[in-house]
Write an enzyme that holds these catalytic residues in place. Structure first.
Site, PDB file in Angstrom:
ATOM      1  N   LYS A  38      37.992  45.527 120.494  1.00  0.00           N
ATOM      2  CA  LYS A  38      36.598  45.127 120.231  1.00  0.00           C
ATOM      3  C   LYS A  38      36.549  43.659 119.811  1.00  0.00           C
ATOM      4  CE  LYS A  38      34.577  45.795 116.057  1.00  0.00           C
ATOM      5  NZ  LYS A  38      33.977  44.579 115.516  1.00  0.00           N
ATOM      6  N   ASN A  39      37.437  43.251 118.885  1.00  0.00           N
ATOM      7  CA  ASN A  39      37.349  41.906 118.305  1.00  0.00           C
ATOM      8  C   ASN A  39      37.843  40.826 119.249  1.00  0.00           C
ATOM      9  OD1 ASN A  39      36.118  43.020 116.161  1.00  0.00           O
ATOM     10  ND2 ASN A  39      37.914  43.008 114.835  1.00  0.00           N
ATOM     11  N   ARG A  50      27.686  40.505 114.368  1.00  0.00           N
ATOM     12  CA  ARG A  50      28.111  39.224 113.775  1.00  0.00           C
ATOM     13  C   ARG A  50      28.705  38.322 114.846  1.00  0.00           C
ATOM     14  NH1 ARG A  50      29.477  36.346 109.317  1.00  0.00           N
ATOM     15  NH2 ARG A  50      31.509  35.323 109.301  1.00  0.00           N
ATOM     16  N   CYS A  76      28.467  44.042 109.872  1.00  0.00           N
ATOM     17  CA  CYS A  76      28.715  44.865 108.689  1.00  0.00           C
ATOM     18  C   CYS A  76      28.515  44.063 107.395  1.00  0.00           C
ATOM     19  CB  CYS A  76      30.156  45.386 108.712  1.00  0.00           C
ATOM     20  SG  CYS A  76      30.480  46.451 110.106  1.00  0.00           S
ATOM     21  N   ARG A 109      29.436  36.628 104.045  1.00  0.00           N
ATOM     22  CA  ARG A 109      30.163  36.303 105.286  1.00  0.00           C
ATOM     23  C   ARG A 109      29.585  34.993 105.851  1.00  0.00           C
ATOM     24  NH1 ARG A 109      30.873  41.440 109.007  1.00  0.00           N
ATOM     25  NH2 ARG A 109      32.727  40.305 109.726  1.00  0.00           N
ATOM     26  N   PRO A 110      29.846  33.877 105.180  1.00  0.00           N
ATOM     27  CA  PRO A 110      29.286  32.601 105.632  1.00  0.00           C
ATOM     28  C   PRO A 110      29.908  32.156 106.960  1.00  0.00           C
ATOM     29  CG  PRO A 110      30.887  32.259 103.899  1.00  0.00           C
ATOM     30  CD  PRO A 110      30.714  33.739 104.014  1.00  0.00           C
ATOM     31  N   ILE A 111      29.308  31.168 107.568  1.00  0.00           N
ATOM     32  CA  ILE A 111      29.903  30.566 108.779  1.00  0.00           C
ATOM     33  C   ILE A 111      30.084  29.057 108.582  1.00  0.00           C
ATOM     34  CG2 ILE A 111      29.088  32.353 110.397  1.00  0.00           C
ATOM     35  CD1 ILE A 111      26.879  30.409 111.245  1.00  0.00           C
ATOM     36  N   ASP A 112      30.285  28.662 107.325  1.00  0.00           N
ATOM     37  CA  ASP A 112      30.418  27.226 107.013  1.00  0.00           C
ATOM     38  C   ASP A 112      31.603  26.577 107.743  1.00  0.00           C
ATOM     39  OD1 ASP A 112      31.746  29.027 105.079  1.00  0.00           O
ATOM     40  OD2 ASP A 112      32.641  27.162 104.369  1.00  0.00           O
ATOM     41  N   GLN A 113      32.688  27.325 107.951  1.00  0.00           N
ATOM     42  CA  GLN A 113      33.851  26.736 108.628  1.00  0.00           C
ATOM     43  C   GLN A 113      33.595  26.546 110.127  1.00  0.00           C
ATOM     44  OE1 GLN A 113      36.695  25.693 106.779  1.00  0.00           O
ATOM     45  NE2 GLN A 113      35.092  26.081 105.258  1.00  0.00           N
ATOM     46  N   ASP A 137      40.645  45.432 108.034  1.00  0.00           N
ATOM     47  CA  ASP A 137      39.890  46.416 108.823  1.00  0.00           C
ATOM     48  C   ASP A 137      40.485  47.809 108.709  1.00  0.00           C
ATOM     49  OD1 ASP A 137      39.110  44.190 111.604  1.00  0.00           O
ATOM     50  OD2 ASP A 137      38.384  44.325 109.551  1.00  0.00           O
ATOM     51  N   ARG A 163      29.675  51.222 117.241  1.00  0.00           N
ATOM     52  CA  ARG A 163      29.804  49.807 117.604  1.00  0.00           C
ATOM     53  C   ARG A 163      31.264  49.459 117.915  1.00  0.00           C
ATOM     54  NH1 ARG A 163      28.854  46.198 113.185  1.00  0.00           N
ATOM     55  NH2 ARG A 163      29.767  44.786 114.698  1.00  0.00           N
TER      56      ARG A 163
HETATM   57  C1  EPZ Z   1      36.740  39.038 112.128  1.00  0.00           C
HETATM   58  O1  EPZ Z   1      35.554  38.743 111.412  1.00  0.00           O
HETATM   59  C2  EPZ Z   1      36.581  40.474 112.570  1.00  0.00           C
HETATM   60  N1  EPZ Z   1      35.379  40.574 113.394  1.00  0.00           N
HETATM   61  C3  EPZ Z   1      36.454  41.390 111.358  1.00  0.00           C
HETATM   62  O2  EPZ Z   1      36.460  42.721 111.845  1.00  0.00           O
HETATM   63  C4  EPZ Z   1      37.689  41.205 110.470  1.00  0.00           C
HETATM   64  O3  EPZ Z   1      37.522  41.980 109.310  1.00  0.00           O
HETATM   65  C5  EPZ Z   1      37.833  39.725 110.096  1.00  0.00           C
HETATM   66  O4  EPZ Z   1      37.900  38.928 111.293  1.00  0.00           O
HETATM   67  C6  EPZ Z   1      39.084  39.471 109.273  1.00  0.00           C
HETATM   68  O5  EPZ Z   1      40.207  39.863 110.002  1.00  0.00           O
HETATM   69  C7  EPZ Z   1      35.422  40.125 114.646  1.00  0.00           C
HETATM   70  O6  EPZ Z   1      36.433  39.613 115.100  1.00  0.00           O
HETATM   71  C8  EPZ Z   1      34.163  40.281 115.444  1.00  0.00           C
HETATM   72  P1  EPZ Z   1      36.808  35.734 109.174  1.00  0.00           P
HETATM   73  P2  EPZ Z   1      35.227  37.212 111.007  1.00  0.00           P
HETATM   74  O7  EPZ Z   1      36.002  34.568 109.614  1.00  0.00           O
HETATM   75  O8  EPZ Z   1      35.738  36.308 112.059  1.00  0.00           O
HETATM   76  C9  EPZ Z   1      35.444  33.927 105.033  1.00  0.00           C
HETATM   77  C10 EPZ Z   1      35.721  44.898 112.125  1.00  0.00           C
HETATM   78  O9  EPZ Z   1      35.733  45.828 111.311  1.00  0.00           O
HETATM   79  N2  EPZ Z   1      34.783  32.900 105.847  1.00  0.00           N
HETATM   80  O10 EPZ Z   1      38.259  35.791 109.521  1.00  0.00           O
HETATM   81  O11 EPZ Z   1      33.803  37.141 110.642  1.00  0.00           O
HETATM   82  C11 EPZ Z   1      34.810  35.297 105.201  1.00  0.00           C
HETATM   83  O12 EPZ Z   1      33.715  35.427 104.330  1.00  0.00           O
HETATM   84  C12 EPZ Z   1      35.277  43.529 111.676  1.00  0.00           C
HETATM   85  O13 EPZ Z   1      36.098  44.979 113.323  1.00  0.00           O
HETATM   86  C13 EPZ Z   1      34.215  31.801 105.207  1.00  0.00           C
HETATM   87  O14 EPZ Z   1      34.248  31.691 103.989  1.00  0.00           O
HETATM   88  O15 EPZ Z   1      36.125  37.068 109.711  1.00  0.00           O
HETATM   89  C14 EPZ Z   1      35.931  36.233 104.863  1.00  0.00           C
HETATM   90  O16 EPZ Z   1      36.013  36.391 103.466  1.00  0.00           O
HETATM   91  C15 EPZ Z   1      34.738  43.527 110.268  1.00  0.00           C
HETATM   92  N3  EPZ Z   1      33.602  30.857 105.970  1.00  0.00           N
HETATM   93  C16 EPZ Z   1      37.173  35.483 105.351  1.00  0.00           C
HETATM   94  O17 EPZ Z   1      36.791  34.110 105.505  1.00  0.00           O
HETATM   95  C17 EPZ Z   1      33.538  30.934 107.340  1.00  0.00           C
HETATM   96  O18 EPZ Z   1      32.976  30.027 107.980  1.00  0.00           O
HETATM   97  C18 EPZ Z   1      37.684  35.969 106.709  1.00  0.00           C
HETATM   98  O19 EPZ Z   1      36.599  35.936 107.595  1.00  0.00           O
HETATM   99  C19 EPZ Z   1      34.122  32.057 107.963  1.00  0.00           C
HETATM  100  C20 EPZ Z   1      34.744  33.027 107.202  1.00  0.00           C
END
Ligand code: EPZ
Length: 425
Positions: free
Chosen positions: A22-23, A92, A116, A121-125, A304, A396
């Site tokens: 999925k991811n 997301r 979820c 879950r910011p997207i600042d990065q 996950d 989903r």
């Molecule tokens: C991906 O989410 C997966 N989703 C998530 O799976 C998974 O839990 C996560 O990676 C971690 O492995 C998809 O790939 C669609 P991150 P993503 O950016 O990319 C923080 C599932 O169950 N962060 O790696 O959104 C964030 O808040 C889902 O299949 C920032 O601070 O995760 C988190 O604490 C749930 N700023 C950490 O980093 C940012 O700009 C990791 O998030 C981005 C993230």
């Protein structure tokens, strides 16, 4: 509304097949926007997130055919149609449309993503990366507006190891002028899968899967054929089911290397995990020992899987602690499991679980995708008939779940019930 009805107690036996990741799927499909001719992706899971992305690509002019796991996307007539609302809110991963459309059209309007609720879950990065490449990014009325006269390669250090930001910056950088270096990049297998597709489309990417990814921009990308990797989180979910309720289960279509952290933990608990080339066999396990788990970015124990894994720990002898270092509020399954007699206590980013505690059937609610998966596992071992509500969260991320579980002997069905029956809304 539809619910799952699960009668616990059946021992699971036989072979269960894992679908495409999925991811990976939710990034591969938007990546096709970057090509100037058709892209075919094989082995896609038939889940609602994939169908939502299909309609989003059609909304911007893509011609998309999806049949039995194979999707062909013709991006040649696509335009930078703003997507401020609607389907983008359903998942997301719709944020990947930002990187792909910025990379291809140098502009995009994408509504802030849904998905979820696991804590902030910011997207600042993601935005930091886009701005480093030369884009102007603003947040107006709940939508992200991106525009750039030109995208130029840059050196970007991620303050947080982020799967989404790593992939999104790759998508925006492949057609930029010059070299982009992403440092402190995430190393998940899904990132390698997306980099493989982009490379086969003509992109120049080195280091995917390590913490430094180098991208040399090219002028255009062409179509290609790609087969998606198996879903390591679905595979892990089935491995956990086999450990807690199996009499010998083969998990088929898995890359054992991708689930090594779970395998190590299962072995620590006394589960015999037999690894094949593309299969994992888990025999009946008589006694489970308590273990502690700390989730980490790949290749650590995946966040996950901590929710499904927490059910296994309710059946282990002794006390276990799970600490989620990735998300701050990803234990919503514990309240629901306590309704089934589980002994679990959340303390900050950790949960303490004590077992073995026989679970009792109850009517419970899936609060998010992997919490829902945990409740299905709990229903498989609880005495009586468990009803799981809000199953849209589960569907989903798990395709054909009822058929797959019935195929190894589970007593599970999907039935409609009147709305008024909803529990603890
Ligand atoms: C991906 O989410 C997966 N989703 C998530 O799976 C998974 O839990 C996560 O990676 C971690 O492995 C998809 O790939 C669609 P991150 P993503 O950016 O990319 C923080 C599932 O169950 N962060 O790696 O959104 C964030 O808040 C889902 O299949 C920032 O601070 O995760 C988190 O604490 C749930 N700023 C950490 O980093 C940012 O700009 C990791 O998030 C981005 C993230």
């Amino acid at each position: 509304m539809d619910v799952y009805k699960i009668r616990g107690g059946n021992r699971l036996q036989g072979t269960i097949k894992v679908s495409g990741a999925k991811n990976s799927a939710v990034a591969l499909i938007p990546a096709s926007i970057l090509a100037n001719s058709p892209v075919t992706i094989e082995g896609l899971p038939e889940i609602s997130d994939v169908l939502t992305l299909q309609s989003l690509l059609e909304e911007i002019g893509g011609i998309v055919n999806f049949h039995e796991g194979t999707m062909t996307i013709d991006p040649s007539e696509m335009i930078a149609m703003p997507l401020p609302n609607g389907d983008v809110k359903k998942l997301r991963a719709s944020y990947y449309l930002m990187g792909a459309m910025l990379g291809k059209f140098k502009k995009a309007v994408i509504g802030l993503p849904g998905g979820c609720h696991l804590g902030p879950r910011p997207i600042d990065q993601h935005i930091k990366g886009f701005e480093a490449l030369g884009a102007k990014v603003t947040n107006e009325h709940g939508a992200i507006y991106l525009r750039a006269d030109e995208l130029r390669g840059a050196k970007i250090y991620l303050d947080v190891v982020s799967v989404g930001a790593t992939i999104n910056i790759m998508l925006a950088a492949v057609l930029a002028k010059g070299q982009t270096i992403i440092e402190n990049a995430a190393k998940e297998p899904e990132i390698i899968d997306v980099a493989t597709l982009l490379t086969n489309m003509g992109a120049k990417i080195k280091g995917a899967g390590t913490n430094v990814i180098r991208i040399d921009g090219v002028d255009e990308l062409h179509g290609t054929n790609h087969t998606i990797i198996p879903d390591r989180i679905e595979a892990g979910t089935f491995m956990i089911m086999a450990a807690v309720a199996g009499n010998g289960v083969i998990i088929d279509n898995v890359i054992p290397f991708h689930v090594e952290a779970l395998t190590a933990k299962l072995r620590e608990m006394g589960v015999n995990v037999v690894e094949g080339e593309e299969q994992i066999y888990i025999p009946k396990t008589d006694k489970l020992h308590a273990v502690d788990v700390k989730t980490l970015v790949y290749p650590g124990f995946p966040t996950d899987l901590q929710q499904p894994f927490s059910v296994l720990l309710t059946q282990a002898a002794g006390s276990s602690i799970i600490t989620d270092t990735v998300y701050s509020a990803r234990f919503k399954q514990i309240d629901e499991l306590r309704r089934m007699n589980a002994d679990g206590r959340v303390e900050g980013r950790s949960v303490i679980l004590t077992g073995p505690t026989p679970l009792q059937a109850a009517t419970v609610r899936a609060t998010d995708l992997r919490a829902g998966a945990a409740l299905v596992i709990a229903g498989l071992i609880a005495e009586g008939e468990t009803e799981v509500q809000e199953i849209q969260h589960i569907e989903r991320g798990y395709s054909s779940l009822i058929q797959k579980l019935r195929g190894i002997g589970a007593d599970i069905s999907k039935v409609p019930v009147p709305e008024k029956a909803a529990v603890n809304k």
